[in-house]
Design a protein around this motif. Structure first.
Motif, PDB file in Angstrom:
ATOM      1  N   THR A   1       0.841  -1.203   0.000  1.00  0.00           N
ATOM      2  CA  THR A   1       0.000   0.000   0.000  1.00  0.00           C
ATOM      3  C   THR A   1       0.876   1.253   0.000  1.00  0.00           C
ATOM      4  O   THR A   1       0.663   2.187  -0.768  1.00  0.00           O
ATOM      5  N   ALA A   2       1.907   1.253   0.875  1.00  0.00           N
ATOM      6  CA  ALA A   2       2.771   2.426   0.980  1.00  0.00           C
ATOM      7  C   ALA A   2       3.475   2.702  -0.341  1.00  0.00           C
ATOM      8  O   ALA A   2       3.510   3.849  -0.820  1.00  0.00           O
ATOM      9  N   VAL A   3       4.026   1.650  -0.944  1.00  0.00           N
ATOM     10  CA  VAL A   3       4.768   1.830  -2.201  1.00  0.00           C
ATOM     11  C   VAL A   3       3.845   2.351  -3.307  1.00  0.00           C
ATOM     12  O   VAL A   3       4.150   3.341  -3.982  1.00  0.00           O
ATOM     13  N   VAL A   4       2.681   1.703  -3.460  1.00  0.00           N
ATOM     14  CA  VAL A   4       1.739   2.124  -4.512  1.00  0.00           C
ATOM     15  C   VAL A   4       1.272   3.553  -4.264  1.00  0.00           C
ATOM     16  O   VAL A   4       1.198   4.375  -5.186  1.00  0.00           O
ATOM     17  N   PHE A   5       1.017   3.878  -2.993  1.00  0.00           N
ATOM     18  CA  PHE A   5       0.559   5.226  -2.635  1.00  0.00           C
ATOM     19  C   PHE A   5       1.570   6.281  -3.069  1.00  0.00           C
ATOM     20  O   PHE A   5       1.228   7.283  -3.697  1.00  0.00           O
ATOM     21  N   VAL A   6       2.846   6.046  -2.745  1.00  0.00           N
ATOM     22  CA  VAL A   6       3.884   7.032  -3.081  1.00  0.00           C
ATOM     23  C   VAL A   6       3.990   7.197  -4.590  1.00  0.00           C
ATOM     24  O   VAL A   6       3.993   8.319  -5.114  1.00  0.00           O
ATOM     25  N   VAL A   7       4.030   6.072  -5.312  1.00  0.00           N
ATOM     26  CA  VAL A   7       4.152   6.133  -6.777  1.00  0.00           C
ATOM     27  C   VAL A   7       2.970   6.895  -7.373  1.00  0.00           C
ATOM     28  O   VAL A   7       3.128   7.810  -8.186  1.00  0.00           O
ATOM     29  N   LEU A   8       1.767   6.542  -6.910  1.00  0.00           N
ATOM     30  CA  LEU A   8       0.530   7.140  -7.451  1.00  0.00           C
ATOM     31  C   LEU A   8       0.504   8.649  -7.193  1.00  0.00           C
ATOM     32  O   LEU A   8       0.291   9.453  -8.110  1.00  0.00           O
ATOM     33  N   LEU A   9       0.765   9.034  -5.948  1.00  0.00           N
ATOM     34  CA  LEU A   9       0.655  10.443  -5.567  1.00  0.00           C
ATOM     35  C   LEU A   9       1.710  11.282  -6.280  1.00  0.00           C
ATOM     36  O   LEU A   9       1.410  12.366  -6.817  1.00  0.00           O
ATOM     37  N   VAL A  10       2.952  10.763  -6.328  1.00  0.00           N
ATOM     38  CA  VAL A  10       4.026  11.536  -6.952  1.00  0.00           C
ATOM     39  C   VAL A  10       3.772  11.675  -8.456  1.00  0.00           C
ATOM     40  O   VAL A  10       3.953  12.759  -9.028  1.00  0.00           O
ATOM     41  N   ALA A  11       3.294  10.602  -9.081  1.00  0.00           N
ATOM     42  CA  ALA A  11       2.999  10.672 -10.518  1.00  0.00           C
ATOM     43  C   ALA A  11       1.903  11.696 -10.784  1.00  0.00           C
ATOM     44  O   ALA A  11       2.016  12.551 -11.684  1.00  0.00           O
ATOM     45  N   ALA A  12       0.831  11.649  -9.976  1.00  0.00           N
ATOM     46  CA  ALA A  12      -0.274  12.590 -10.160  1.00  0.00           C
ATOM     47  C   ALA A  12       0.196  14.021  -9.937  1.00  0.00           C
ATOM     48  O   ALA A  12      -0.124  14.932 -10.709  1.00  0.00           O
ATOM     49  N   SER A  13       1.015  14.202  -8.902  1.00  0.00           N
ATOM     50  CA  SER A  13       1.493  15.539  -8.576  1.00  0.00           C
ATOM     51  C   SER A  13       2.390  16.071  -9.684  1.00  0.00           C
ATOM     52  O   SER A  13       2.310  17.241 -10.071  1.00  0.00           O
TER      53      SER A  13
END
Lengths: 259, 353
Positions: free
Chosen positions: B54-66
């Motif tokens: 969850t943590a890894v996917v969250f970071v990737v998702l948020l940073v990509a969106a940002s």
């Protein structure tokens, strides 16, 4: 209440480094003597040697004589602590004791030496010292509040009240206004004018207008170059230093050509 | 640079910046939690794996969106923020875990009997740790009484008087002492008292001496740091009033730094109160209350907990419960000391209003 200081051939050292060389001067009682000069010329060092404060720095020492009313302040039988009780000092940055209230700060000289004092005596000393420093009316309703809560100018006047509460003969001021705004500066300058009827005052300042406003005598210090000792170039009554100095360097400095 | 020259963001002046909505991180968290759950449902579920994924996917998702919406600077900001929060949560895990384990296991015997009874003549259930609590308080108290004056005076010497070789040597020795393993301190005290009293000696004061070896350097270090923080101007102000140096140190320097010193002393107490090994070799263990540190063995909470756990009497369950409660009491004692230090700091710290 005020004393005359005669300095003869004073050399001041930090370790092996000669910081100030060959100063001789007479500081008159009940007058204001100002020291001016460029940064690093030794005027603060010289001022601190007048109450042996510079000895606080390891390795600092002097050669020569500082005589106050016939007593050599650097005589072997003189305790520097007694010298500092006789010659008070106000510093560049206001430095009230942060753990003490306004009243306790004024009484610090007595309290830190564990002098016993009756309540009424202490109250009188607080009032007279704060009156003397022109601060009484501003703080009389909050004497038990911390001294560090006052404004910068008020803190500096609190430090002056603290210094005069130990009833010194001489008051040394090391750039007392350089951290203050013009209005607080004016308040301190007025105060200096009042204090001079009771004390011998010596003030170091970078502000030549201030020297000309407050002082009776002015001494100009200068330095030949980095690493060379500072020297007293000229000392005279303030009017002639600023209008008709005898030395070229003094004229250059007071007219703003260097420094 | 392409960002700056694009028509939406003029090179000069303030362009309108686009932001992710404030709920974006929470949405990203929900999406990544669901995604990680779905993936692990196929591969075999485990809580730890789910949290990490969850943590890894969250970071990737948020940073990509940002990065897509807000640009690279904001994306970096969000990435580093995620790392910091992650590190904080990671650090919190052992803390909560320890607190939870000690409280849940120690609560069973956290009763009046535990604080009023010793283990003298107790076989099986019941009994308490009054002897161990008394021993810990007495031994730690004596240690503090010895260490605090020695430590503070050493720090005063180093900061206010020490010059050259002597001060450097002391600083070096204090540094070396900080690194001494606690069992070595215990063996030192054991050897010292064996020379004086013979090999059978087990005294409370021996434990205090051993703990002093551990506590003094901590007090010296903490006090030294605090004393160096006192502005030189305050010392000068005091000297200029004709106050001698020793009075200046006592009434201005130490008075100004009382709050910090109290905190340092508390940390030092917390450091030694849980020591087990040095107490085991110097003080030993006993089942009865002994208030006299100069005669006979004493029990202490850490050794009591260790012994109850390592060599439980029957029924085993009762012994283990006592061990956990002893640990809980130890934690509470340290917290109480911290609280007292906070109150002292609050009362003595410099004020501006």
């Amino acid at each position: 209440m005020s004393k005359r200081i005669d300095v003869s051939d004073l050399n001041i050292y930090y370790g092996d480094f000669l910081a100030v060389e060959g100063v001789s001067m007479a500081i008159e009682p009940r007058s204001v003597t100002a020291f001016i000069g460029p940064s690093g010329c030794g005027k603060s060092t010289f001022l601190r040697s007048l109450n042996r404060m510079h000895e606080v720095i390891p390795g600092a020492r002097v050669e020569g004589k500082v005589v106050m009313d016939g007593q050599d302040l650097y005589g072997s039988d003189i305790d520097p602590v007694d010298v500092r009780r006789t010659v008070g000092m106000v510093f560049q940055r206001p430095n009230p004791f942060p753990t003490m209230s306004i009243a306790e700060n004024v009484l610090a000289g007595a309290r830190l030496n564990s002098k016993r004092m009756r309540r009424s005596e202490a109250d009188d000393l607080v009032e007279s010292s704060l009156q003397g420093a022109n601060l009484w009316n501003e703080v009389k309703d909050r004497l038990d509040r911390p001294g560090a809560g006052l404004s910068g100018g008020q803190q500096q006047r609190l430090c002056i009240a603290r210094a005069i509460a130990v009833k010194p003969q001489v008051l040394l001021m090391d750039e007392p206004c350089s951290a203050l705004d013009p209005i607080s500066t004016l308040a301190i300058e007025d105060l200096i004018q009042q204090l001079k009827s009771d004390y011998t005052i010596v003030i170091v300042t970078h502000n030549m207008q201030q020297a000309s406003r407050v002082s009776d005598m002015t001494a100009f210090f200068n330095i030949a170059g980095t690493g060379k000792p500072g020297k007293l170039i000229e000392m005279s009554d303030t009017a002639s230093i600023f209008s008709n100095p005898s030395q070229k360097a003094t004229e250059d400095y007071v007219s703003g050509r260097f420094g | 640079m392409t960002q700056l020259t694009s028509p939406q963001r003029p090179a000069v002046g303030l362009g309108t910046t686009r932001h992710l909505p404030s709920w974006a991180p929470y949405a990203a968290l929900a999406v990544s939690a669901a995604f990680a759950g779905a993936v692990l449902a196929l591969a075999g579920f485990s809580t730890a794996g789910w949290l990490v994924l969850t943590a890894v996917v969250f970071v990737v998702l948020l940073v990509a969106a940002s990065r897509a919406v807000e640009g690279p600077r904001k994306a970096t900001d969000r990435f580093v923020t995620s790392l910091v929060v992650g590190a904080f949560l990671l650090a919190l895990i052992p803390l909560i875990s320890v607190a939870w384990t000690v409280i849940s296991n120690g609560a069973a015997r956290f009763d009046v009997e535990f604080f009023t009874y010793s283990m003298r003549g107790i076989v099986g259930e019941g009994g308490g740790a009054a002897h161990a609590i008394a021993g810990t308080l007495i031994i730690t108290g004596i240690t503090t009484l010895i260490s605090v004056p020695v430590g503070i005076l050493t720090a005063v010497y180093l900061v206010e008087y020490g010059r050259g070789g002597v001060a450097q040597t002391i600083t070096f020795l204090v540094d070396v002492m900080t690194g001494i393993p606690s069992i070595v301190a215990g063996l030192f005290a054991f050897a010292l008292f064996t020379l004086i009293l013979g090999p059978q000696a087990r005294l409370g004061i021996m434990g205090s001496v051993a703990l002093c070896v551990l506590m003094i350097p901590v007090v010296v270090r903490a006090t030294e740091e605090i004393l160096r923080l006192v502005p030189h101007e305050l010392r000068e102000a005091s000297y200029a009033l004709g106050v001698p140096k020793w009075r200046t140190i006592v009434k201005v320097v130490l008075r100004t730094s009382v709050a910090g010193i109290a905190t340092g002393v508390t940390l030092a107490i917390a450091r030694v109160i849980g020591e087990t090994a040095p107490l085991l070799v110097t003080v030993g263990l006993t089942t009865a209350i002994n208030y006299n540190p100069f005669e006979g063995r004493m029990a202490t909470l850490p050794t009591f907990a260790w012994f109850s756990y390592a060599a439980p009497s029957l029924p085993v369950e009762a012994s283990l419960d006592r061990a956990w409660t002893a640990a809980l009491v130890l934690v509470i004692l340290v917290m109480l000391f911290n609280l007292i230090a906070r109150i002292v700091s609050r009362a003595f710290s410099p004020k501006t209003r």
